[in-house]
Design a protein around this motif. Structure first.
Motif, PDB file in Angstrom:
ATOM      1  N   GLY A  19      46.926  31.410 -29.461  1.00  0.00           N
ATOM      2  CA  GLY A  19      46.923  31.009 -30.862  1.00  0.00           C
ATOM      3  C   GLY A  19      47.140  29.520 -31.033  1.00  0.00           C
ATOM      4  N   VAL A  20      48.090  28.969 -30.292  1.00  0.00           N
ATOM      5  CA  VAL A  20      48.350  27.525 -30.366  1.00  0.00           C
ATOM      6  C   VAL A  20      47.128  26.749 -29.869  1.00  0.00           C
ATOM      7  CG1 VAL A  20      49.765  25.669 -29.394  1.00  0.00           C
ATOM      8  CG2 VAL A  20      50.853  27.751 -30.215  1.00  0.00           C
ATOM      9  N   LEU A  21      46.528  27.206 -28.765  1.00  0.00           N
ATOM     10  CA  LEU A  21      45.331  26.540 -28.248  1.00  0.00           C
ATOM     11  C   LEU A  21      44.163  26.617 -29.234  1.00  0.00           C
ATOM     12  CD1 LEU A  21      45.385  27.594 -24.489  1.00  0.00           C
ATOM     13  CD2 LEU A  21      45.830  25.338 -25.439  1.00  0.00           C
ATOM     14  N   ALA A  22      44.001  27.761 -29.883  1.00  0.00           N
ATOM     15  CA  ALA A  22      42.909  27.910 -30.850  1.00  0.00           C
ATOM     16  C   ALA A  22      43.121  26.998 -32.054  1.00  0.00           C
ATOM     17  CB  ALA A  22      42.801  29.365 -31.297  1.00  0.00           C
ATOM     18  N   ILE A  23      44.345  26.897 -32.537  1.00  0.00           N
ATOM     19  CA  ILE A  23      44.621  26.029 -33.684  1.00  0.00           C
ATOM     20  C   ILE A  23      44.412  24.565 -33.312  1.00  0.00           C
ATOM     21  CG2 ILE A  23      46.446  25.229 -35.237  1.00  0.00           C
ATOM     22  CD1 ILE A  23      47.490  28.139 -35.228  1.00  0.00           C
ATOM     23  N   ALA A  24      44.866  24.178 -32.117  1.00  0.00           N
ATOM     24  CA  ALA A  24      44.664  22.798 -31.673  1.00  0.00           C
ATOM     25  C   ALA A  24      43.183  22.475 -31.511  1.00  0.00           C
ATOM     26  CB  ALA A  24      45.409  22.554 -30.366  1.00  0.00           C
ATOM     27  N   THR A  25      42.439  23.404 -30.927  1.00  0.00           N
ATOM     28  CA  THR A  25      41.000  23.205 -30.759  1.00  0.00           C
ATOM     29  C   THR A  25      40.297  23.124 -32.109  1.00  0.00           C
ATOM     30  OG1 THR A  25      41.082  24.397 -28.673  1.00  0.00           O
ATOM     31  CG2 THR A  25      38.916  24.130 -29.679  1.00  0.00           C
ATOM     32  N   VAL A  56      41.614  30.202 -38.464  1.00  0.00           N
ATOM     33  CA  VAL A  56      42.081  31.482 -39.007  1.00  0.00           C
ATOM     34  C   VAL A  56      42.333  32.465 -37.870  1.00  0.00           C
ATOM     35  CG1 VAL A  56      41.391  33.470 -40.414  1.00  0.00           C
ATOM     36  CG2 VAL A  56      41.023  31.155 -41.266  1.00  0.00           C
ATOM     37  N   SER A  57      41.434  32.502 -36.910  1.00  0.00           N
ATOM     38  CA  SER A  57      41.620  33.358 -35.737  1.00  0.00           C
ATOM     39  C   SER A  57      42.869  32.942 -34.963  1.00  0.00           C
ATOM     40  CB  SER A  57      40.386  33.264 -34.839  1.00  0.00           C
ATOM     41  OG  SER A  57      40.572  33.961 -33.647  1.00  0.00           O
ATOM     42  N   GLY A  58      43.101  31.655 -34.841  1.00  0.00           N
ATOM     43  CA  GLY A  58      44.279  31.162 -34.146  1.00  0.00           C
ATOM     44  C   GLY A  58      45.573  31.527 -34.845  1.00  0.00           C
ATOM     45  N   VAL A  59      45.576  31.481 -36.174  1.00  0.00           N
ATOM     46  CA  VAL A  59      46.769  31.880 -36.921  1.00  0.00           C
ATOM     47  C   VAL A  59      47.041  33.369 -36.713  1.00  0.00           C
ATOM     48  CG1 VAL A  59      47.691  32.184 -39.262  1.00  0.00           C
ATOM     49  CG2 VAL A  59      46.632  30.029 -38.615  1.00  0.00           C
ATOM     50  N   PHE A  60      45.986  34.181 -36.688  1.00  0.00           N
ATOM     51  CA  PHE A  60      46.148  35.616 -36.434  1.00  0.00           C
ATOM     52  C   PHE A  60      46.719  35.848 -35.037  1.00  0.00           C
ATOM     53  CE2 PHE A  60      44.533  39.789 -35.098  1.00  0.00           C
ATOM     54  CZ  PHE A  60      45.059  40.572 -36.120  1.00  0.00           C
ATOM     55  N   GLN A  61      46.208  35.128 -34.040  1.00  0.00           N
ATOM     56  CA  GLN A  61      46.713  35.254 -32.678  1.00  0.00           C
ATOM     57  C   GLN A  61      48.162  34.788 -32.589  1.00  0.00           C
ATOM     58  OE1 GLN A  61      44.103  33.056 -30.097  1.00  0.00           O
ATOM     59  NE2 GLN A  61      42.297  34.074 -30.917  1.00  0.00           N
ATOM     60  N   LEU A  62      48.475  33.707 -33.281  1.00  0.00           N
ATOM     61  CA  LEU A  62      49.838  33.190 -33.286  1.00  0.00           C
ATOM     62  C   LEU A  62      50.800  34.204 -33.888  1.00  0.00           C
ATOM     63  CD1 LEU A  62      51.271  30.445 -32.601  1.00  0.00           C
ATOM     64  CD2 LEU A  62      51.077  29.930 -35.020  1.00  0.00           C
ATOM     65  N   ALA A  63      50.402  34.818 -34.993  1.00  0.00           N
ATOM     66  CA  ALA A  63      51.247  35.845 -35.621  1.00  0.00           C
ATOM     67  C   ALA A  63      51.409  37.051 -34.710  1.00  0.00           C
ATOM     68  CB  ALA A  63      50.644  36.268 -36.961  1.00  0.00           C
ATOM     69  N   THR A  64      50.327  37.470 -34.059  1.00  0.00           N
ATOM     70  CA  THR A  64      50.399  38.601 -33.138  1.00  0.00           C
ATOM     71  C   THR A  64      51.334  38.286 -31.968  1.00  0.00           C
ATOM     72  OG1 THR A  64      48.144  39.262 -33.711  1.00  0.00           O
ATOM     73  CG2 THR A  64      49.042  40.151 -31.676  1.00  0.00           C
ATOM     74  N   GLY A  65      51.221  37.094 -31.431  1.00  0.00           N
ATOM     75  CA  GLY A  65      52.086  36.697 -30.328  1.00  0.00           C
ATOM     76  C   GLY A  65      53.540  36.616 -30.731  1.00  0.00           C
TER      77      GLY A  65
END
Length: 134
Positions: A19-25, A56-65
């Motif tokens: 999630g952090v990597l997706a948001i940074a990217t 948005v996908s990264g925020v979802f992954q971050l919340a899941t993590g």
């Protein structure tokens, strides 16, 4: 903490890092799109749109993590973690189907991601069962 809870925590950490990597990217892509030399019409807007989708996908992954890491110690968060992992499995399997139907693209990333999320469902379910029996 049981072995199943430790695995849930590890899977939660995996999703948190992704999630952090997706948001940074997504941030790099969104703010770097105007500087890129895109040879297609409206290329900058298309790149920025994909960056927003990735964020948005990264925020979802971050919340899941985050929920997964908390669920390792708090049994009441195991059900939401199972639900979020199931959503990830369904979305990745549907993306695999779309890619196969289109006849082009790679699916190995989606397979790894779906397998990890499915493992999260299995181990979180086992951890719930352990919590109920104790």
């Amino acid at each position: 903490m049981s072995g199943n809870s430790r695995i849930v925590k590890g899977i939660g950490l995996f999703f948190l890092v992704l999630g952090v990597l997706a948001i940074a990217t997504a941030a790099i892509m969104f703010f770097g799109a105007p500087a890129a030399d895109l040879d297609i019409e409206d290329g900058v807007q298309i790149a920025q749109l994909y960056a927003v989708i990735l964020a948005v996908s990264g925020v979802f992954q971050l919340a899941t993590g985050f929920i997964g890491m908390r669920a390792a110690k708090h049994a009441k968060l195991l059900k939401p973690f199972v639900f979020l992992c199931a959503i990830i499995v369904v979305l990745n399997l549907s993306q695999i189907g779309i890619t196969i139907r289109a006849g082009e693209g790679e699916i190995w990333q989606n397979l790894i991601y779906a397998a990890t999320a499915f493992s999260g469902v299995i181990f979180a379910s086992r951890a719930m069962k352990d919590q109920n029996l104790s």
